[in-house]
Design a protein around this motif. Structure first.
Motif, mmCIF file in Angstrom:
data_model
loop_
_atom_site.group_PDB
_atom_site.id
_atom_site.type_symbol
_atom_site.label_atom_id
_atom_site.label_comp_id
_atom_site.label_asym_id
_atom_site.label_seq_id
_atom_site.Cartn_x
_atom_site.Cartn_y
_atom_site.Cartn_z
ATOM 1 N N VAL A 18 9.084 -1.015 -1.400
ATOM 2 C CA VAL A 18 8.500 0.010 -0.529
ATOM 3 C C VAL A 18 8.861 1.383 -1.076
ATOM 4 O O VAL A 18 10.013 1.651 -1.427
ATOM 5 N N GLY A 19 7.839 2.235 -1.192
ATOM 6 C CA GLY A 19 8.035 3.574 -1.735
ATOM 7 C C GLY A 19 7.790 3.664 -3.230
ATOM 8 O O GLY A 19 7.860 4.747 -3.802
ATOM 9 N N THR A 20 7.484 2.533 -3.875
ATOM 10 C CA THR A 20 7.193 2.563 -5.307
ATOM 11 C C THR A 20 5.685 2.586 -5.526
ATOM 12 O O THR A 20 4.903 2.301 -4.621
ATOM 13 N N SER A 27 -5.933 -0.603 -16.023
ATOM 14 C CA SER A 27 -6.698 0.640 -15.917
ATOM 15 C C SER A 27 -7.223 0.893 -14.502
ATOM 16 O O SER A 27 -8.095 1.728 -14.307
ATOM 17 N N GLY A 28 -6.670 0.194 -13.521
ATOM 18 C CA GLY A 28 -7.119 0.356 -12.133
ATOM 19 C C GLY A 28 -6.511 1.573 -11.468
ATOM 20 O O GLY A 28 -5.745 2.328 -12.071
ATOM 21 N N VAL A 29 -6.859 1.751 -10.216
ATOM 22 C CA VAL A 29 -6.363 2.901 -9.463
ATOM 23 C C VAL A 29 -4.909 2.686 -9.047
ATOM 24 O O VAL A 29 -4.415 1.566 -8.973
ATOM 25 N N VAL A 30 -4.240 3.780 -8.747
ATOM 26 C CA VAL A 30 -2.830 3.770 -8.367
ATOM 27 C C VAL A 30 -2.703 3.487 -6.873
ATOM 28 O O VAL A 30 -3.520 3.934 -6.072
ATOM 29 N N TYR A 31 -1.671 2.742 -6.520
ATOM 30 C CA TYR A 31 -1.369 2.501 -5.114
ATOM 31 C C TYR A 31 0.123 2.654 -4.876
ATOM 32 O O TYR A 31 0.935 2.514 -5.784
ATOM 33 N N GLU A 32 0.460 2.961 -3.623
ATOM 34 C CA GLU A 32 1.852 3.051 -3.198
ATOM 35 C C GLU A 32 2.137 1.895 -2.246
ATOM 36 O O GLU A 32 1.341 1.602 -1.358
ATOM 37 N N ILE A 33 3.255 1.259 -2.419
ATOM 38 C CA ILE A 33 3.662 0.191 -1.509
ATOM 39 C C ILE A 33 4.317 0.867 -0.305
ATOM 40 O O ILE A 33 5.313 1.568 -0.455
ATOM 41 N N VAL A 34 3.732 0.664 0.873
ATOM 42 C CA VAL A 34 4.185 1.396 2.054
ATOM 43 C C VAL A 34 4.887 0.531 3.096
ATOM 44 O O VAL A 34 5.479 1.067 4.032
ATOM 45 N N GLY A 35 4.830 -0.789 2.955
ATOM 46 C CA GLY A 35 5.508 -1.616 3.937
ATOM 47 C C GLY A 35 5.443 -3.093 3.613
ATOM 48 O O GLY A 35 4.672 -3.526 2.765
ATOM 49 N N GLU A 36 6.265 -3.847 4.315
ATOM 50 C CA GLU A 36 6.276 -5.302 4.186
ATOM 51 C C GLU A 36 5.325 -5.897 5.200
ATOM 52 O O GLU A 36 5.235 -5.418 6.327
ATOM 53 N N PRO A 69 1.200 -3.180 -13.382
ATOM 54 C CA PRO A 69 2.131 -2.279 -14.054
ATOM 55 C C PRO A 69 2.641 -1.175 -13.120
ATOM 56 O O PRO A 69 1.919 -0.728 -12.225
ATOM 57 N N LYS A 70 3.887 -0.768 -13.335
ATOM 58 C CA LYS A 70 4.455 0.340 -12.584
ATOM 59 C C LYS A 70 3.768 1.625 -13.001
ATOM 60 O O LYS A 70 3.410 1.804 -14.162
#
Length: 72
Positions: A18-20, A27-36, A69-70
């Motif tokens: 969470v938060g990463t 080559s896809g779009v970026v996402y943020e992990i916001v919760g479990e 990928p990160k």
């Protein structure tokens, strides 16, 4: 107690993600992990992610997150 998932070299818990930020594929779009999310019967877990380009929040499997990928 939340079950932990382990890899051969590094034990972790889903909360550590969470938060990463990651990218859908190379080559896809970026996402943020916001919760479990909820655990799944197969031992996987759903995680809540926010797609940065659209702001949309969706559920995404932890095993799929681990394959992405990160983002730096």
């Amino acid at each position: 107690m939340m079950p932990t998932h382990t890899t051969p070299t590094t034990p972790f818990t889903p909360a550590q993600f969470v938060g990463t930020w990651r990218r859908f594929g190379l080559s896809g779009v970026v996402y943020e992990i916001v919760g479990e999310g909820n655990p799944l019967p197969d031992g996987d877990r759903m995680m809540r992610v926010r797609v940065i380009e659209s702001g949309e929040e969706v559920d995404y499997k932890l095993t799929d997150i681990l394959d992405d990928p990160k983002e730096r």
